[in-house]
Design a protein around this motif. Structure first.
Motif, PDB file in Angstrom:
ATOM      1  N   ASN A   7      -4.175  15.549  -2.508  1.00 16.05           N
ATOM      2  CA  ASN A   7      -5.123  14.333  -1.832  1.00 16.05           C
ATOM      3  C   ASN A   7      -4.074  13.081  -2.098  1.00 16.05           C
ATOM      4  N   THR A   8      -3.125  13.031  -3.245  1.00 15.36           N
ATOM      5  CA  THR A   8      -2.335  12.013  -3.409  1.00 15.36           C
ATOM      6  C   THR A   8      -1.348  11.748  -2.168  1.00 15.36           C
ATOM      7  N   LYS A   9      -0.835  13.152  -1.646  1.00 15.57           N
ATOM      8  CA  LYS A   9       0.125  13.275  -0.615  1.00 15.57           C
ATOM      9  C   LYS A   9      -0.414  12.745   0.726  1.00 15.57           C
ATOM     10  N   THR A  10      -1.774  13.274   0.723  1.00 14.02           N
ATOM     11  CA  THR A  10      -2.429  12.416   1.962  1.00 14.02           C
ATOM     12  C   THR A  10      -2.714  11.223   1.864  1.00 14.02           C
ATOM     13  N   ALA A  11      -2.871  10.472   0.683  1.00 15.56           N
ATOM     14  CA  ALA A  11      -3.052   8.924   0.891  1.00 15.56           C
ATOM     15  C   ALA A  11      -1.676   8.178   0.921  1.00 15.56           C
ATOM     16  N   LEU A  12      -0.614   8.962   0.586  1.00 18.25           N
ATOM     17  CA  LEU A  12       0.582   8.332   0.869  1.00 18.25           C
ATOM     18  C   LEU A  12       0.897   8.423   2.487  1.00 18.25           C
ATOM     19  N   ASP A  13       0.520   9.660   2.787  1.00 18.95           N
ATOM     20  CA  ASP A  13       0.816   9.755   4.417  1.00 18.95           C
ATOM     21  C   ASP A  13       0.066   8.660   5.411  1.00 18.95           C
ATOM     22  N   ILE A  14      -1.357   8.445   4.773  1.00 19.52           N
ATOM     23  CA  ILE A  14      -2.279   7.500   5.215  1.00 19.52           C
ATOM     24  C   ILE A  14      -1.648   6.253   5.262  1.00 19.52           C
ATOM     25  N   ALA A  15      -1.199   5.715   4.067  1.00 20.29           N
ATOM     26  CA  ALA A  15      -0.507   4.322   3.958  1.00 20.29           C
ATOM     27  C   ALA A  15       0.664   4.102   4.840  1.00 20.29           C
ATOM     28  N   LYS A  16       1.560   5.223   4.969  1.00 22.60           N
ATOM     29  CA  LYS A  16       2.636   5.246   5.877  1.00 22.60           C
ATOM     30  C   LYS A  16       2.451   4.844   7.508  1.00 22.60           C
ATOM     31  N   LYS A  17       1.311   5.659   7.744  1.00 18.52           N
ATOM     32  CA  LYS A  17       0.926   5.455   9.246  1.00 18.52           C
ATOM     33  C   LYS A  17       0.198   4.012   9.271  1.00 18.52           C
ATOM     34  N   SER A  18      -0.554   3.486   8.279  1.00 19.73           N
ATOM     35  CA  SER A  18      -0.975   2.142   8.318  1.00 19.73           C
ATOM     36  C   SER A  18       0.009   1.223   8.640  1.00 19.73           C
TER      37      SER A  18
ATOM     38  N   GLY B 213       0.538  -1.329  -0.077  1.00 16.56           N
ATOM     39  CA  GLY B 213       0.160   0.102   0.084  1.00 16.56           C
ATOM     40  C   GLY B 213       0.889   1.449   0.053  1.00 16.56           C
ATOM     41  N   VAL B 214       2.008   1.221   0.762  1.00 11.99           N
ATOM     42  CA  VAL B 214       2.856   2.395   0.737  1.00 11.99           C
ATOM     43  C   VAL B 214       3.463   2.666  -0.493  1.00 11.99           C
ATOM     44  N   GLU B 215       3.829   1.510  -1.164  1.00 12.27           N
ATOM     45  CA  GLU B 215       4.592   1.572  -2.431  1.00 12.27           C
ATOM     46  C   GLU B 215       3.726   2.334  -3.521  1.00 12.27           C
ATOM     47  N   LYS B 216       2.518   1.746  -3.527  1.00 13.62           N
ATOM     48  CA  LYS B 216       1.523   2.294  -4.305  1.00 13.62           C
ATOM     49  C   LYS B 216       1.500   3.747  -4.189  1.00 13.62           C
ATOM     50  N   ALA B 217       1.152   3.908  -3.054  1.00 10.82           N
ATOM     51  CA  ALA B 217       0.821   5.565  -2.802  1.00 10.82           C
ATOM     52  C   ALA B 217       2.008   6.599  -3.127  1.00 10.82           C
ATOM     53  N   GLN B 218       3.422   5.924  -2.938  1.00  7.59           N
ATOM     54  CA  GLN B 218       4.372   6.741  -3.452  1.00  7.59           C
ATOM     55  C   GLN B 218       4.291   6.837  -4.874  1.00  7.59           C
ATOM     56  N   ARG B 219       3.988   5.952  -5.531  1.00  6.34           N
ATOM     57  CA  ARG B 219       4.069   6.005  -7.202  1.00  6.34           C
ATOM     58  C   ARG B 219       2.849   6.957  -7.564  1.00  6.34           C
ATOM     59  N   ASP B 220       1.808   6.841  -6.955  1.00  2.00           N
ATOM     60  CA  ASP B 220       0.768   7.875  -7.117  1.00  2.00           C
ATOM     61  C   ASP B 220       1.231   9.150  -6.965  1.00  2.00           C
ATOM     62  N   TYR B 221       1.946   9.321  -5.998  1.00  2.54           N
ATOM     63  CA  TYR B 221       2.332  10.817  -5.541  1.00  2.54           C
ATOM     64  C   TYR B 221       3.256  11.501  -6.339  1.00  2.54           C
ATOM     65  N   ALA B 222       4.180  10.452  -6.808  1.00  5.97           N
ATOM     66  CA  ALA B 222       5.051  10.929  -7.827  1.00  5.97           C
ATOM     67  C   ALA B 222       4.407  11.256  -9.200  1.00  5.97           C
ATOM     68  N   ARG B 223       3.553  10.412  -9.721  1.00  5.01           N
ATOM     69  CA  ARG B 223       3.063  10.646 -10.833  1.00  5.01           C
ATOM     70  C   ARG B 223       2.156  11.896 -10.710  1.00  5.01           C
ATOM     71  N   ALA B 224       1.417  12.134  -9.620  1.00  5.84           N
ATOM     72  CA  ALA B 224       0.843  13.347  -9.539  1.00  5.84           C
ATOM     73  C   ALA B 224       1.574  14.681  -9.339  1.00  5.84           C
ATOM     74  N   ALA B 225       2.740  14.458  -8.848  1.00  4.55           N
ATOM     75  CA  ALA B 225       3.582  15.760  -8.621  1.00  4.55           C
ATOM     76  C   ALA B 225       4.115  16.211 -10.191  1.00  4.55           C
ATOM     77  N   SER B 226       4.618  15.096 -10.925  1.00  7.08           N
ATOM     78  CA  SER B 226       4.694  15.135 -12.248  1.00  7.08           C
ATOM     79  C   SER B 226       3.881  15.888 -13.275  1.00  7.08           C
ATOM     80  N   LEU B 227       2.593  15.534 -13.059  1.00 12.41           N
ATOM     81  CA  LEU B 227       1.370  16.010 -13.592  1.00 12.41           C
ATOM     82  C   LEU B 227       1.257  17.464 -13.246  1.00 12.41           C
TER      83      LEU B 227
END
Length: 348
Positions: A134-145, A107-121
């Motif tokens: 929103n993607t940054k928040t999703a990454l933080d939630i995945a890390k806490k989980s 879950g953390v790995e996927k959230a990191q990819r999503d955030y990297a793609r969103a930052a580029s876009l």
């Protein structure tokens, strides 16, 4: 002819015996005179004491449990077995837990990819700032989980928080337990200084007891020894089941290691002063617990039996509570041979 003479002889002896005076009664039928010593009743001002009973325990009783539920894989301790601080006591089956950890990593790995793609876009003005956040928040939630799952993984094993021993094994290997359900009931010990005697006292006794007051304790397992103790704690609420207040006495056992649950008797010294009647132990008759009788001389040759209440024993002395109504002396010798019909002779 000879037979006739013999009959006359026997008849004469019978007539002579009938004419004799009756013999006096044996002196054995006369009542015995028992020699006794008497002593005036004396009182003594003493420090108050409280007699209590209780069971041996330790200062720290701990219920060890798993933070999360699962199937118990192993329990490494048996009842009565000692353990050291940091020692592994029990474990859960980690198959399900390991799957949860792996899932959180993915879950953390996927959230990191999503955030990297969103930052580029976002740099290309394709994503809005809100989408990036929103993607940054999703990454933080995945890390806490992931942190939460890793934390639970650590608590799938029970480690001893201090030296002690297992008082009761509550669960068994292969059993499914919920989070927080007790698995082992343990008692902590610190170099034999953590043993206490838990006693019950009444309302009035609880008010008299102060922290730090000294006590003497006898344990049933060591009947020939007297241990020193002091009042460690007094609970502020009564035990609803037994209707008394609990007081804890810290024991100085001098190397002795008693079993938890061993029965003990204690005498707590209080600050209250009281007046007690002191008599020799030999004066008591028909003693039963705190009740007994003594004899008092009511004349030069008669005695009377009166009831007394025993406060405590001290070697060959007995301390009595209350007053001895109608008595100004106590028989201090040969009390065991007396009853209220006895005739006595008072000696010095």
């Amino acid at each position: 002819m000879k037979k006739f003479q013999f009959i006359l002889l026997i008849s004469g002896l019978f007539i002579l015996s009938c004419n004799e005076e009756p013999k006096r009664k044996s002196s054995l039928s006369e009542p015995d005179i028992i020699s006794v010593k008497i002593s005036p009743i004396s009182s003594l001002n003493t420090s108050g004491t409280i007699q209590v009973t209780g069971l041996v325990s330790t200062e720290d009783e701990t219920n060890y449990s798993f933070k999360i539920g699962g199937v118990i894989s192993s329990i490494l301790m048996n009842e009565g077995q000692f353990f050291r601080k940091g020692q592994l006591l029990a474990t859960l089956n980690t198959t399900e837990i390991a799957a949860g950890v792996a899932q959180s990593v993915l879950g953390v790995e996927k959230a990191q990819r999503d955030y990297a793609r969103a930052a580029s876009l976002y740099k290309d003005s394709v994503f809005t700032l809100e989408q990036l956040q929103n993607t940054k928040t999703a990454l933080d939630i995945a890390k806490k989980s992931k942190e939460a799952v890793a934390f639970n993984e650590r608590y799938a094993k029970i480690y001893a928080s201090s030296d002690g021993f297992v008082a009761k094994k509550i669960a068994s290997e292969g059993e499914v337990v919920g989070g927080g359900m007790p698995v082992l009931l343990t008692n902590s010990v610190k170099q034999n200084t953590s043993y206490i005697l838990k006693v019950g006292v009444t309302d009035l006794e609880w008010a008299e007891v102060k922290i730090g007051q000294l006590a003497k304790v006898k344990l049933d397992g060591y009947p020939d020894r007297v241990f020193q103790a002091s009042v460690l704690r007094k609970l502020q609420s009564a035990d609803q089941q037994i209707g008394s207040f609990q007081v804890e006495l810290k024991l100085n056992l001098k190397g002795v290691i008693p079993a938890v649950g061993m029965f003990g008797k204690a005498e707590i010294a209080t600050d209250q002063q009281q007046t007690s009647i002191v008599i020799p132990y030999s004066s008591l008759v028909e003693a039963d617990g705190k009740k007994a009788f003594v004899f008092t001389a009511i004349s030069n040759n008669k005695v009377k039996k009166i009831p007394v209440n025993i406060e405590k024993f001290d070697n060959d002395k007995v301390y009595l509570t209350g007053q001895l109504e109608g008595a100004n002396n106590i028989v201090v010798s040969n009390s065991a041979y007396l009853n209220e019909q006895s005739i006595i002779k008072i000696i010095k």
